[in-house]
Design an enzyme around this catalytic site. Structure first.
Site, mmCIF file in Angstrom:
data_model
loop_
_atom_site.group_PDB
_atom_site.id
_atom_site.type_symbol
_atom_site.label_atom_id
_atom_site.label_comp_id
_atom_site.label_asym_id
_atom_site.label_seq_id
_atom_site.Cartn_x
_atom_site.Cartn_y
_atom_site.Cartn_z
ATOM 1 C CE LYS A 1 -4.483 0.847 0.322
ATOM 2 N NZ LYS A 1 -5.632 -0.030 -0.035
ATOM 3 C CG ASP B 1 -7.301 3.293 -0.717
ATOM 4 O OD1 ASP B 1 -7.681 2.119 -0.686
ATOM 5 O OD2 ASP B 1 -7.471 4.076 0.245
#
Ligand code: GLU
Length: 445
Positions: free
Chosen positions: A126, A166
């Site tokens: 991430k 995201d």
């Protein structure tokens, strides 16, 4: 928590001080894993948990850029490459002022198990930045993305690490990031990023996939009790990509979605949210939810407050972490809640999860329920690798198969470990065992 695991967990917390969300995500997973270690002592001997909690690589970098007024701006960029046992690191980039290392690590840690559950060959990672895109012009967004990629490009690649979107990162940002990657490397490497535009290597259904997948997963949970979305009163939090597509899918299955929110407030539309109007305001105009009230009759906009003050039979938290607390959960349960499907990552606090589980309602944790987004990213990678592009219908069919498969695997694993219907247990154990087996097979890495 199992005493052996608690010792390991305490060490993880002590050597990562101040990373509250990461601590929360680790604790939540460890609470499910006691019984696995009774059956698999080799996981303890192989120090699988200790290794799993230490990212393979963490990159933190300066992102300098120039705003429209000609001022120099500095943000911080992150990429945490958490685990590559099952495939290249895979996970989104979040641009939001709340982003810090602890947030990126919680998201990356969750991503390992989520990606394992999809059954696709992808590891977990991430990234993101504390950059706040709100109120920024297109030019500012582009210059920020170009600067971000000017550092990130050396760490990513089709076989290394494949970022995507995201919160705060959608098709526009992926475009600017991809353009800069191509320019620096002189390579048209489609598989380096997912969430691309359709005409330049993207996949149909990727924009819809997280929201659609959350609803498909929730529908599968409802089926186990002889129910469906038909006639349900649904409340959704958020009004970004995940929320909008969850609303569209739930209403397509016969539910009425009466509310959704943004960071300023929420709308209540008892007739059911007009998804096209919502898309127009949020995606085309990049406006605020308040604008929806003026453009449709019988709508109330509530400034501030929480969308979880409303009653619902199905709740789909699709905004952000820790947005739904124990009190809200208890109130929802008292007022007829049947099911929760987490479209966001870790939106329910630990107290809220405890309330949902104790009350016996259906609870689909994010790492299972929202895996449709990253699963469709893996389908995008598959299309890129074969230089192919699939139809909407075919891709949607694959997404549905994957979500039903995740549901069934979580349910079967929960039953196998003696707690049928516990999707938290099923998701954590199901994801973990797959990664742990791969890690042991690959030696001390
Ligand atoms: N950010 C999304 C997630 O939380 C998607 C990641 C991806 O497509 O790689 O899973």
């Amino acid at each position: 928590m199992d005493a052996r695991l608690e010792t390991i967990r305490d060490t993880v917390l002590a050597r990562n001080p101040g990373e509250g969300e990461f601590h929360q995500a680790v604790t939540e997973v460890f609470e499910s894993l006691g019984p696995v270690h009774d059956r698999h002592p080799e996981f303890l001997e192989g120090a699988v948990l200790e290794r799993l909690c230490e990212p393979e690589r963490q990159i933190i970098f300066r992102v300098p850029w120039v705003d429209d007024a000609g001022r120099f701006q500095i943000n911080r960029g992150f990429r945490v490459e958490f685990n590559s046992a099952l495939g290249p690191f895979k996970g989104g980039l979040r641009f939001h002022p709340s982003v810090n290392l602890g947030i990126v690590k919680f998201l990356g840690f969750e991503q390992i198990f989520k990606n394992a559950l999809t059954g696709m060959p992808i590891g977990g990672g991430k990234g993101g930045s504390d950059f706040d895109p709100r109120g920024r012009s297109d030019g500012e967004i582009m210059r920020f993305c170009q600067s971000f990629m000017t550092e990130l490009y050396r760490h990513i690649g089709e076989y290394t690490d494949v970022p995507a979107g995201d919160i705060g990162v959608g098709g526009r940002e992926i475009g600017y990031l991809f353009g800069q990657y191509k320019r620096i490397t002189n390579r048209y490497e489609s598989g380096v990023l997912t969430g691309k535009g359709i005409s330049w290597g993207g996949s149909l259904v990727r924009p819809e996939a997280t929201g659609y997948g959350t609803v498909i997963f929730t529908q599968e949970m409802l089926k186990t009790r002889g129910q469906s979305f038909e006639g349900q009163r649904v409340v959704v939090s958020g009004s970004g990509n995940v929320a909008i597509n969850a609303i569209a899918k739930a209403q397509g299955l016969g539910a009425t979605v009466v509310a959704c929110s943004d960071s300023s407030g929420y709308i209540v539309d008892e007739a059911g949210i007009d998804v096209e109007l919502l898309r127009q305001i949020k995606e085309v105009e990049r406006g605020r939810l308040k604008d929806y009230e003026a453009r449709r009759s019988n709508v109330t906009y509530v400034d501030g407050g929480s969308v979880w003050d409303l009653d619902a039979t199905v709740a789909l938290p699709c905004a952000t972490q820790n947005e739904l607390d124990g009190d809200a959960a208890a109130r929802l349960v008292r007022n007829g809640l049947l099911a929760v499907g987490e479209g966001a990552n870790m939106p329910s606090t630990r107290d809220a999860v405890a309330v949902f589980q104790d009350s016996g309602i259906l609870f689909g944790p994010g790492k299972a329920a929202n895996a449709g987004g990253v699963a469709t990213s893996a389908l995008e990678m598959q299309q890129n690798a074969s230089r192919d592009s699939w139809s909407f219908a075919h891709t949607e069919e694959r997404l549905t198969e994957i979500m039903v498969g995740i549901h069934d695997r979580c349910a079967a694993t929960a039953a196998e470990y003696g707690d049928p219907g516990n999707y938290v247990l099923g998701a954590n154990i199901g994801g973990f065992v797959k990664v742990a087996d791969a890690m042991l097979a690959q030696g001390l890495i």
